[in-house]
Design an enzyme around this catalytic site. Structure first.
Site, PDB file in Angstrom:
ATOM      1  N   LYS A   1      11.891  33.607  40.363  1.00 49.97           N
ATOM      2  CA  LYS A   1      12.738  34.560  39.663  1.00 49.97           C
ATOM      3  C   LYS A   1      12.272  34.842  38.243  1.00 49.97           C
ATOM      4  CE  LYS A   1      16.950  34.538  42.261  1.00 49.97           C
ATOM      5  NZ  LYS A   1      18.385  34.404  42.315  1.00 49.97           N
TER       6      LYS A   1
ATOM      7  N   LYS B   1      14.312  43.623  60.077  1.00 55.24           N
ATOM      8  CA  LYS B   1      15.704  43.186  59.899  1.00 55.24           C
ATOM      9  C   LYS B   1      16.531  44.277  59.212  1.00 55.24           C
ATOM     10  CE  LYS B   1      17.010  40.422  56.592  1.00 55.24           C
ATOM     11  NZ  LYS B   1      18.361  40.492  56.011  1.00 55.24           N
TER      12      LYS B   1
ATOM     13  N   LYS C   1      20.544  45.407  53.417  1.00 54.18           N
ATOM     14  CA  LYS C   1      21.329  46.293  52.568  1.00 54.18           C
ATOM     15  C   LYS C   1      20.482  47.044  51.561  1.00 54.18           C
ATOM     16  CE  LYS C   1      23.246  42.312  50.044  1.00 54.18           C
ATOM     17  NZ  LYS C   1      22.067  41.660  49.539  1.00 54.18           N
TER      18      LYS C   1
HETATM   19  P1  ATP Z   1      18.577  42.214  50.753  1.00 55.74           P
HETATM   20  O1  ATP Z   1      17.925  43.410  51.383  1.00 55.74           O
HETATM   21  O2  ATP Z   1      19.052  42.471  49.356  1.00 55.74           O
HETATM   22  O3  ATP Z   1      17.807  40.946  50.930  1.00 55.74           O
HETATM   23  P2  ATP Z   1      20.240  41.458  52.956  1.00 55.74           P
HETATM   24  O4  ATP Z   1      20.998  42.494  53.709  1.00 55.74           O
HETATM   25  O5  ATP Z   1      19.013  40.882  53.575  1.00 55.74           O
HETATM   26  O6  ATP Z   1      19.945  42.053  51.532  1.00 55.74           O
HETATM   27  P3  ATP Z   1      21.092  38.962  51.834  1.00 55.74           P
HETATM   28  O7  ATP Z   1      21.838  39.087  50.546  1.00 55.74           O
HETATM   29  O8  ATP Z   1      19.637  38.594  51.803  1.00 55.74           O
HETATM   30  O9  ATP Z   1      21.274  40.333  52.627  1.00 55.74           O
HETATM   31  O10 ATP Z   1      21.881  37.952  52.760  1.00 55.74           O
HETATM   32  C1  ATP Z   1      23.282  37.814  52.734  1.00 55.74           C
HETATM   33  C2  ATP Z   1      23.753  37.139  53.999  1.00 55.74           C
HETATM   34  O11 ATP Z   1      23.671  38.056  55.112  1.00 55.74           O
HETATM   35  C3  ATP Z   1      22.933  35.926  54.426  1.00 55.74           C
HETATM   36  O12 ATP Z   1      23.831  34.972  54.954  1.00 55.74           O
HETATM   37  C4  ATP Z   1      22.026  36.463  55.510  1.00 55.74           C
HETATM   38  O13 ATP Z   1      21.650  35.444  56.420  1.00 55.74           O
HETATM   39  C5  ATP Z   1      22.917  37.498  56.173  1.00 55.74           C
HETATM   40  N1  ATP Z   1      22.136  38.585  56.763  1.00 55.74           N
HETATM   41  C6  ATP Z   1      21.447  39.505  56.054  1.00 55.74           C
HETATM   42  N2  ATP Z   1      20.894  40.407  56.875  1.00 55.74           N
HETATM   43  C7  ATP Z   1      21.240  40.043  58.138  1.00 55.74           C
HETATM   44  C8  ATP Z   1      20.966  40.590  59.440  1.00 55.74           C
HETATM   45  N3  ATP Z   1      20.234  41.683  59.583  1.00 55.74           N
HETATM   46  N4  ATP Z   1      21.484  39.962  60.512  1.00 55.74           N
HETATM   47  C9  ATP Z   1      22.245  38.856  60.369  1.00 55.74           C
HETATM   48  N5  ATP Z   1      22.542  38.293  59.186  1.00 55.74           N
HETATM   49  C10 ATP Z   1      22.044  38.876  58.066  1.00 55.74           C
HETATM   50 MG    MG Z   2      17.739  39.349  52.424  1.00 63.64          MG
END
Ligand code: ATP
Ligand code: MG
Length: 341
Positions: A119, A207, A210
């Site tokens: 970070k 995957k 967001k």
């Molecule tokens: P970013 O793109 O900012 O990494 P993200 O959608 O991957 O966002 P995270 O903040 O990395 O989300 O993860 C938040 C929570 O959501 C974690 O518990 C992660 O395991 C879960 N999660 C994120 N994306 C998925 C997905 N596609 N399927 C299932 N669980 C998910």
């Molecule tokens: Mg993520």
């Protein structure tokens, strides 16, 4: 004997996906609901952790309420006395214990924290707060004697650090802290092998996340339900004309089956069985789209109707109890290290 403590920090920002909902939020809500008779469940909003980048009060307040509301709308009860929902900064013992732990931690050990390295690298202004983050996390856990803390891969080193400092201080001062369970036991306890991955609708090799720029393959919890249904209708599939669950060869269809199963709280096997022999993807997609639409309409309705006053009341009543528990630990530590008689 008091119940063992499960502790987790609630972090959620506004634009969450249904992947975040099923993979991140719902497992925590289910855990709170199913384990609260044998465990004390501590769910805290890590406002001090967020504070490593400055924030203004009204934004922070809105985020805290939105965050708690999201969990409430997902099924977290506000009236369960074994579940505590609190703001970290409203329990001053977190920062107080952090300082004491600081003084018992070597600079060299902290410098090796990989998340800090990740970070901070390439950043012009790196605060001591960012550096200190794992020590605050140790205080979050140790103040309440938490045995179980669901940790993602990026936090395992910090959990090991927490165990290390607890063991070190216990051997020097006597049994001050409950040492949280090691990472492997944490994974067993939380059944982590069931990790879920919802894939992007446009590109099922990737995957759903967001931060995706176009958002076309992403179902956001805030999506207009009709728009979300359209995203399902235009999801990438294949030319096999066969609705079966086969991730390797039919990732798009498999992803839709998985989403449908989750929305219905059914198994993938049962869900796939229902479509045996189905060759028309349009018909299948329509069923998934309707289910998505129903889910979002219902969830958004629940979210809009969260009782903000009840959330604030839950925060305040939890904070009273948490201050008592945390101060008990803090005082024992203060006595042990020589700050109190
Ligand atoms: P970013 O793109 O900012 O990494 P993200 O959608 O991957 O966002 P995270 O903040 O990395 O989300 O993860 C938040 C929570 O959501 C974690 O518990 C992660 O395991 C879960 N999660 C994120 N994306 C998925 C997905 N596609 N399927 C299932 N669980 C998910
Ligand atoms: Mg993520």
């Amino acid at each position: 004997m008091a119940n063992p403590v499960i502790l987790t920090g609630l972090r959620a920002n506004n634009d969450l996906t249904i992947g975040n909902y099923f993979g991140g939020i719902l497992p925590i809500v289910d855990m709170a609901n199913t384990r609260s008779s044998e465990f004390q469940i501590n769910m805290f909003i890590p406002d001090l952790h967020s504070f490593t980048t400055p924030i203004d009060y009204s934004t922070l307040y809105e985020n805290i309420i939105a965050n708690a509301s999201l969990f409430n709308a997902a099924g977290l009860p506000l009236d369960n006395p074994n579940i505590y929902l609190y703001r970290q900064s409203f329990i001053p013992a977190h920062s107080e214990l952090t300082w004491i732990l600081d003084c018992f931690t070597g600079f060299g050990q902290m410098e090796r924290m990989t998340q800090f390295k990740d970070k901070s690298s390439g950043q012009a202004d790196v605060s001591v707060g960012l550096f200190n983050y794992p020590i605050l996390m140790a205080a979050d856990i140790l103040l309440y004697g938490a045995a179980y803390v669901p940790v993602g891969d990026d936090q395992t080193q910090h959990l090991e650090f927490t165990r290390d400092i607890a063991e070190r201080m216990n051997s020097r001062f006597g049994e001050l802290f409950v040492v949280p369970e090691p990472v492997k036991k944490q994974h067993e306890f939380f059944g982590k092998e069931q990790g879920l991955r919802i894939m992007d609708l446009q590109n099922p090799a990737k995957k759903m996340s967001k931060s995706d720029e176009s958002g076309k393959g992403v179902l956001f919890l805030s999506d207009n339900p009709d728009v979300a249904a359209k995203k399902i209708m235009s999801a990438t599939t294949d030319d096999k004309a066969n609705v079966v669950f086969d991730r390797a060869n039919q990732p798009g269809i498999s992803n839709l089956l998985e989403i449908l199963a989750l929305l219905r709280s059914a198994s993938i096997v049962d869900t796939a069985k229902e479509f045996e022999g189905e060759t028309r993807y349009g018909d299948f997609k329509k069923i998934v789209a309707d289910e998505v639409k129903r889910f979002l309409t219902d969830f958004q309705h629940k979210l809009k109707n969260v009782d903000e006053a009840a959330v604030v009341k839950k925060l305040e009543s939890s904070e009273k109890v948490m201050n008592i528990q945390a101060n008990r630990t803090l005082q024992a530590v203060q006595r042990a290290v020589g700050l109190r008689k």
